[in-house]
Motif scaffolding. Structure first.
Motif, short mmCIF file in Angstrom:
data_model
loop_
_atom_site.label_atom_id
_atom_site.label_comp_id
_atom_site.label_asym_id
_atom_site.label_seq_id
_atom_site.Cartn_x
_atom_site.Cartn_y
_atom_site.Cartn_z
N LEU A 273 66.62 -41.25 110.78
CA LEU A 273 67.86 -41.65 110.11
C LEU A 273 67.70 -43.00 109.43
O LEU A 273 66.79 -43.77 109.72
N ARG A 274 68.58 -43.25 108.47
CA ARG A 274 68.57 -44.51 107.73
C ARG A 274 69.16 -45.62 108.60
O ARG A 274 70.19 -45.45 109.24
N ALA A 426 67.19 -42.79 118.19
CA ALA A 426 66.95 -43.23 116.82
C ALA A 426 68.02 -44.24 116.42
O ALA A 426 67.72 -45.25 115.77
N SER A 427 69.26 -43.97 116.80
CA SER A 427 70.35 -44.90 116.51
C SER A 427 70.17 -46.22 117.25
O SER A 427 70.41 -47.30 116.69
N VAL A 524 64.05 -46.78 107.85
CA VAL A 524 64.12 -45.54 108.62
C VAL A 524 63.78 -45.79 110.09
O VAL A 524 62.82 -46.49 110.41
N ALA A 525 64.57 -45.20 110.98
CA ALA A 525 64.30 -45.20 112.42
C ALA A 525 64.07 -43.77 112.86
O ALA A 525 64.73 -42.84 112.38
N SER A 555 63.42 -44.41 102.80
CA SER A 555 64.72 -44.43 102.13
C SER A 555 65.25 -45.85 102.08
O SER A 555 65.34 -46.53 103.09
N GLU A 556 65.56 -46.31 100.88
CA GLU A 556 66.05 -47.67 100.71
C GLU A 556 67.57 -47.71 100.65
O GLU A 556 68.20 -46.75 100.30
#
Length: 556
Positions: A273-274, A426-427, A524-525, A555-556
């Motif tokens: 995820l971003r 991931a969060s 990204v994580a 992803s930026e």
């Protein structure tokens, strides 16, 4: 099928007290096979001279463990009526399409007649729909041979199951929705197998809806519905057109290939995820059909949870990275805890303890946190345990207040009753390296689809506090050092300033440990778990390495 054990699935609209005994660890014991098993803390550190016989509670936990694992003959053998019990347990899970139950025992109580009762919470994943959660109780009686057995009644399975009433599952299925990624590229289950069960839970395009269903309590004789126990699925009407997700076709492709090549056929899952907004780029599961482990799994996160533990310690100024915190092979807190491969680092700094994932060092710092402080930090800063509305069913984590010192020690290293999944971890990683929690999202502008059927009118109700910049800087430095000098060296030759944390999570005495790895690069994580992967670096490490090596530009 036994008349007292009948369950059906219907599809419609094809659209006595003991003295001087050592107490079993207080608190609920998690028995979570869908999530990767259970952590049993063993005998607790305190003695008492009254209370239920520990053997009764042990038999109850063993029954729940067997039931959750699908070992139904063994579970039934722990009851006073093995034949009937096995038929009922089998028809209950098969007839209601229940996959991989999660059963949590609560503390035992004893009645004046010597009967012991062990309440438990049941989380029953209904395939393709959601999770049915309810409470029940196990009555246990001591037998003439001195052994304890579950005193079998139908109400053991569910308090409303009886000789006159049973359960029935009804499904209301619709055509699968059309789904696109964030750029409008069409996504299909054929092209991206891991997305099959995910897309079915998003809600349909063209005014349709995703799978819906309900579990009803019905009269055995007439079939009349007496009450509805659970409902699943949204009933909202969407605008015409496909469901646009936050997924990225390039990241999803890389994720599915990484699992296929490196999970070695084991159950595994990952999420990418971003960091800056929580938008999910990839969700992948192995096997690619059935239970969505990535979003709905319930696992002990093992040493990846040390990110949260470290945050709690740093927030309180309870330790600094350069402080010496010894790392012995063993540490006993009611039970003996040890490090992976019995490693030891005498005179290590806390930074070294983090990069080498030293369990004993972290456990030795438990007295520097209040009993409920770890859970409060997880909730307040990382959003864990709050209600998330991702856009599809999800499990949002749990960090209960420990019941005793043994459980507190276990929670410091992501064991005991701490529960998470790749989405949560991931969060957690994204929050740790940015300082700000962003509720993960899978669909653009959509907050519906939360687990257990609560899908209509849901809104983001999470409330968190940013981590101080100093804490974020220290976390980033230690995560980076774990790649360059610690247990995540498997990622050290990849380009970019990657930070990571490995995890090895105990499951049970007869199962290998689950392997974890979380990482971040750019915006990204990523988090990955491999069930029975033994170690995080050895199992989840190659998966994440392959993902980051093949993924498109961050992803930026």
């Amino acid at each position: 099928m036994d008349s007292l054990a009948e369950f059906s699935s219907v599809t419609r609209d094809r659209r006595p007290r003991r003295n001087a005994v050592q107490a079993v660890t207080a608190g609920a014991v998690v028995l979570a096979v869908a999530a990767g098993g259970a952590y049993a803390a063993g005998l607790g550190p305190f003695e008492r001279d009254t209370g239920p016989d520990p053997a009764a509670a042990e038999q109850a936990r063993a029954f729940l463990a067997d039931w959750a694992a699908g070992r139904l003959p063994s579970a039934a053998g722990r009851t006073t009526s093995p034949g009937t019990a096995q038929r009922v347990l089998d028809s209950f899970t098969a007839g209601l399409d229940i996959t991989e139950p999660e059963l949590k025992a609560k503390p035992a109580t004893e009645a004046e007649d010597g009967t012991v009762t062990v309440p438990f919470t049941a989380r029953m994943p209904v395939e393709g729909l959601g999770t049915w959660t309810y409470e029940s109780k196990l009555p246990l009686r001591e037998q003439s041979d001195g052994n304890w057995k579950v005193d079998w009644t139908l109400s053991v399975v569910h308090p409303r199951l009886s000789g006159t009433e049973k359960f029935r599952l009804e499904r209301e299925e619709t055509e699968p929705p059309e789904v696109t990624d964030r750029e409008g590229t069409a996504l299909s289950g054929a092209q991206f197998p891991s997305l099959g069960p995910v897309m079915a839970q998003l809600g349909g395009g063209g005014g349709g809806t995703g799978p819906r269903g309900a579990i009803h309590l019905v009269d055995r004789a007439t079939g009349k519905v007496e009450r509805t126990e659970a409902r699943f699925g949204a009933r909202t009407v969407r605008e015409e057109g496909p469901v646009r997700t936050t997924l990225d076709a390039g990241w999803q492709t890389a994720a599915e290939k990484a699992l296929a090549a490196h999970a070695d056929g084991k159950n595994a899952a990952l999420v990418a995820l971003r960091i800056d907004d929580g938008e999910i780029l990839a969700v992948a599961n192995s096997p690619s059909s059935g239970f969505n482990r990535a979003l709905s799994g319930t696992y002990a996160p093992g040493s990846t949870w040390k990110i949260v533990t470290t945050s709690a310690l740093l927030l309180k100024d309870a330790v600094a990275p350069d402080d010496v915190v010894d790392c012995p092979k063993y540490l006993t807190v009611g039970k003996r805890f040890q490090n992976v491969e019995l490693s030891a680092h005498p005179g290590a700094t806390f930074r070294k303890d983090f990069t080498e994932s030293c369990n004993t060092a972290f456990i030795s710092l438990r007295d520097r946190l209040d009993d409920g402080e770890l859970g409060e930090v997880a909730r307040r800063y990382f959003g864990v345990g709050q209600e998330w509305h991702v856009g599809a069913p999800s499990y949002d984590g749990s960090v209960p207040v420990p019941k005793d010192e043994t459980e507190k020690a276990a929670s410091m290293i992501g064991q005991g009753r701490v529960q998470a999944n790749p989405l949560i971890m991931a969060s957690v990683t994204a929050t740790a390296v940015s300082g700000t929690f962003h509720q993960p999202s899978l669909t653009e502008g959509d907050t519906e689809g939360h687990t257990e059927g609560h899908t209509e009118g849901d809104e983001d109700t999470t409330r968190t506090t940013p981590l101080p910049r100093g804490v974020v800087a220290q976390l980033r430095e230690m995560l980076r050092a774990t790649v360059t000098d610690g247990t995540a060296r498997v990622l050290s030759d990849l380009p970019g300033e990657i930070g990571a944390k490995t995890g090895t999570a105990e499951v049970s005495d007869d199962q290998d440990n689950n392997g974890w790895l979380v990482a971040h690069r750019g915006n990204v994580a990523v988090a990955c778990v491999v069930e029975e992967g033994v170690t995080g670096g050895g199992s989840a490490g190659p998966v994440v390495r392959a993902l980051l090596g093949a993924a498109p530009a961050d992803s930026e």
